[in-house]
Write an enzyme that holds these catalytic residues in place. Sequence first.
Site, PDB file in Angstrom:
ATOM      1  N   ASN A  10      -5.338   9.644   0.324  1.00 37.15           N
ATOM      2  CA  ASN A  10      -5.616   8.928   1.571  1.00 37.15           C
ATOM      3  C   ASN A  10      -5.345   9.901   2.717  1.00 37.15           C
ATOM      4  O   ASN A  10      -4.203  10.201   3.019  1.00 37.15           O
ATOM      5  CB  ASN A  10      -4.677   7.704   1.640  1.00 37.15           C
ATOM      6  CG  ASN A  10      -4.750   6.981   2.972  1.00 37.15           C
ATOM      7  OD1 ASN A  10      -5.635   7.256   3.793  1.00 37.15           O
ATOM      8  ND2 ASN A  10      -3.815   6.058   3.188  1.00 37.15           N
ATOM      9  N   TRP A  11      -6.427  10.379   3.307  1.00 39.77           N
ATOM     10  CA  TRP A  11      -6.278  11.420   4.342  1.00 39.77           C
ATOM     11  C   TRP A  11      -5.838  10.849   5.688  1.00 39.77           C
ATOM     12  O   TRP A  11      -5.574  11.598   6.622  1.00 39.77           O
ATOM     13  CB  TRP A  11      -7.581  12.204   4.494  1.00 39.77           C
ATOM     14  CG  TRP A  11      -7.978  12.981   3.263  1.00 39.77           C
ATOM     15  CD1 TRP A  11      -7.306  13.050   2.069  1.00 39.77           C
ATOM     16  CD2 TRP A  11      -9.142  13.812   3.101  1.00 39.77           C
ATOM     17  NE1 TRP A  11      -7.965  13.857   1.188  1.00 39.77           N
ATOM     18  CE2 TRP A  11      -9.100  14.344   1.781  1.00 39.77           C
ATOM     19  CE3 TRP A  11     -10.224  14.151   3.933  1.00 39.77           C
ATOM     20  CZ2 TRP A  11     -10.102  15.192   1.293  1.00 39.77           C
ATOM     21  CZ3 TRP A  11     -11.213  15.003   3.431  1.00 39.77           C
ATOM     22  CH2 TRP A  11     -11.141  15.517   2.136  1.00 39.77           C
ATOM     23  N   LYS A  12      -5.843   9.535   5.807  1.00 41.75           N
ATOM     24  CA  LYS A  12      -5.456   8.860   7.068  1.00 41.75           C
ATOM     25  C   LYS A  12      -6.235   9.461   8.247  1.00 41.75           C
ATOM     26  O   LYS A  12      -7.373   9.878   8.068  1.00 41.75           O
ATOM     27  CB  LYS A  12      -3.935   8.934   7.250  1.00 41.75           C
ATOM     28  CG  LYS A  12      -3.198   8.382   6.022  1.00 41.75           C
ATOM     29  CD  LYS A  12      -1.733   8.138   6.255  1.00 41.75           C
ATOM     30  CE  LYS A  12      -1.107   7.601   4.977  1.00 41.75           C
ATOM     31  NZ  LYS A  12       0.305   7.283   5.123  1.00 41.75           N
ATOM     32  N   HIS A 100      -3.768  -1.511   4.089  1.00 41.90           N
ATOM     33  CA  HIS A 100      -2.709  -0.499   4.159  1.00 41.90           C
ATOM     34  C   HIS A 100      -1.663  -0.964   5.179  1.00 41.90           C
ATOM     35  O   HIS A 100      -2.007  -1.559   6.205  1.00 41.90           O
ATOM     36  CB  HIS A 100      -3.304   0.859   4.560  1.00 41.90           C
ATOM     37  CG  HIS A 100      -2.335   1.978   4.390  1.00 41.90           C
ATOM     38  ND1 HIS A 100      -1.323   2.214   5.300  1.00 41.90           N
ATOM     39  CD2 HIS A 100      -2.176   2.894   3.401  1.00 41.90           C
ATOM     40  CE1 HIS A 100      -0.595   3.242   4.866  1.00 41.90           C
ATOM     41  NE2 HIS A 100      -1.090   3.670   3.714  1.00 41.90           N
ATOM     42  N   GLU A 102      -0.139   0.536   7.395  1.00 42.49           N
ATOM     43  CA  GLU A 102      -0.363   1.014   8.765  1.00 42.49           C
ATOM     44  C   GLU A 102      -1.371   0.129   9.480  1.00 42.49           C
ATOM     45  O   GLU A 102      -1.264  -0.107  10.690  1.00 42.49           O
ATOM     46  CB  GLU A 102      -0.818   2.483   8.744  1.00 42.49           C
ATOM     47  CG  GLU A 102       0.348   3.399   8.359  1.00 42.49           C
ATOM     48  CD  GLU A 102      -0.047   4.652   7.588  1.00 42.49           C
ATOM     49  OE1 GLU A 102      -1.237   5.014   7.563  1.00 42.49           O
ATOM     50  OE2 GLU A 102       0.866   5.279   7.001  1.00 42.49           O
ATOM     51  N   GLU A 172       2.929   0.029  -2.243  1.00 46.25           N
ATOM     52  CA  GLU A 172       3.477   1.078  -1.391  1.00 46.25           C
ATOM     53  C   GLU A 172       4.633   0.525  -0.568  1.00 46.25           C
ATOM     54  O   GLU A 172       4.411  -0.094   0.484  1.00 46.25           O
ATOM     55  CB  GLU A 172       2.394   1.593  -0.433  1.00 46.25           C
ATOM     56  CG  GLU A 172       1.180   2.158  -1.126  1.00 46.25           C
ATOM     57  CD  GLU A 172       0.399   3.099  -0.208  1.00 46.25           C
ATOM     58  OE1 GLU A 172       0.252   4.255  -0.567  1.00 46.25           O
ATOM     59  OE2 GLU A 172      -0.016   2.670   0.879  1.00 46.25           O
ATOM     60  N   GLY A 178       5.450   8.332   3.849  1.00 46.65           N
ATOM     61  CA  GLY A 178       5.592   9.425   4.815  1.00 46.65           C
ATOM     62  C   GLY A 178       7.034   9.793   5.138  1.00 46.65           C
ATOM     63  O   GLY A 178       7.288  10.511   6.099  1.00 46.65           O
ATOM     64  N   SER A 218       5.270   8.810  -0.585  1.00 48.03           N
ATOM     65  CA  SER A 218       5.871  10.133  -0.788  1.00 48.03           C
ATOM     66  C   SER A 218       5.691  10.688  -2.204  1.00 48.03           C
ATOM     67  O   SER A 218       6.590  11.353  -2.723  1.00 48.03           O
ATOM     68  CB  SER A 218       7.355  10.109  -0.392  1.00 48.03           C
ATOM     69  OG  SER A 218       7.480   9.792   0.984  1.00 48.03           O
ATOM     70  N   GLY A 239      -0.656  10.193   0.357  1.00 47.39           N
ATOM     71  CA  GLY A 239      -0.958  10.505   1.758  1.00 47.39           C
ATOM     72  C   GLY A 239      -0.736  11.986   2.020  1.00 47.39           C
ATOM     73  O   GLY A 239      -1.576  12.833   1.705  1.00 47.39           O
ATOM     74  N   GLY A 240       0.431  12.315   2.563  1.00 46.53           N
ATOM     75  CA  GLY A 240       0.758  13.687   2.970  1.00 46.53           C
ATOM     76  C   GLY A 240       0.379  14.764   1.963  1.00 46.53           C
ATOM     77  O   GLY A 240      -0.259  15.764   2.325  1.00 46.53           O
TER      78      GLY A 240
HETATM   79  P1  PGA Z   1       2.546   9.330   1.781  1.00 52.01           P
HETATM   80  O1  PGA Z   1       1.490   8.159   2.139  1.00 52.01           O
HETATM   81  O2  PGA Z   1       2.153   9.879   0.446  1.00 52.01           O
HETATM   82  O3  PGA Z   1       2.397  10.333   2.897  1.00 52.01           O
HETATM   83  O4  PGA Z   1       3.897   8.697   1.760  1.00 52.01           O
HETATM   84  C1  PGA Z   1       1.071   7.244   1.173  1.00 52.01           C
HETATM   85  C2  PGA Z   1       0.143   6.230   1.795  1.00 52.01           C
HETATM   86  O5  PGA Z   1       0.422   5.750   2.894  1.00 52.01           O
HETATM   87  O6  PGA Z   1      -0.894   5.866   1.193  1.00 52.01           O
END
Ligand code: PGA
Length: 260
Positions: A10-12, A100, A102, A172, A178, A218, A239-240
Amino acid sequence: MTRRPIMAGNWKMNNLMNDSASLTLGILDGIKDLNESQMPEVIIAPTFTSLALVSRLIKDSSKIALAAQNCHWENSGAYTGEVTVGMLKDLGCKYIIIGHSERRQYFSETDEMINKKAKSILAGGLLPIICCGETLEQRESGVTDEHIASQIRAALSGLSNEEIAKSVIAYEPIWAIGTGKTCDSAEANRVIAMIRNVVKEISDSSTADSIRILYGGSVKPATIEEQMSMSDIDGALIGGASLKADSFNEIITNSMKVAV
Ligand code: PGA
């Protein structure tokens, strides 16, 4: 029942087109020698603005599927700034991430909206990746399971068993996203098994056995092996660590060390 694992990036809200192109080429290069029959399903979710480009770059590879990070539930109309499922299908997306944390937190997405999106995605021939997760406060006050169960019941409400079976869920924990703090693998597995049980209650056991449930929060090259060795964790939403080809590719190859 063997469920094919998924490694989804997930590149956000990251990457201009050039960055998206180099990241995609780096992933394609890193996985080119892997035996597809032993690989997880690899999914990448760029921003809307990079989807067309990434779609062209991966079109000759059956090893990567494309996902969008959001959609609207209506098929057309006066919804300035929104994107339909049909538009995303047209670009070559197979999956759409919905719910998600966010989006729930910063864009006020409700369970009801997420359910409408899930229905629209499945009706449009694509597959939803439905996210759920608890805040640290909810975890500390002991309402994690109840909260997640209610998010899942709401998101899947009104879907047929067949539709549920091909959907994907991502657990999640918000406090792990993150932050560099992964949820303990055994605990993530416990919550995911609980989610599978909720799915069984609202459908049947073969549906619950088929649906793939990912862990996110993470995930790193160093954590994936242990996570994938758990009975109910079917993959990861990353994500990251999906923003660098090297770490994403390492996650993919490390995940393959675990026999499924
Ligand atoms: P993260 O993000 O791996 O940076 O913790 C995961 C996500 O929000 O899908």
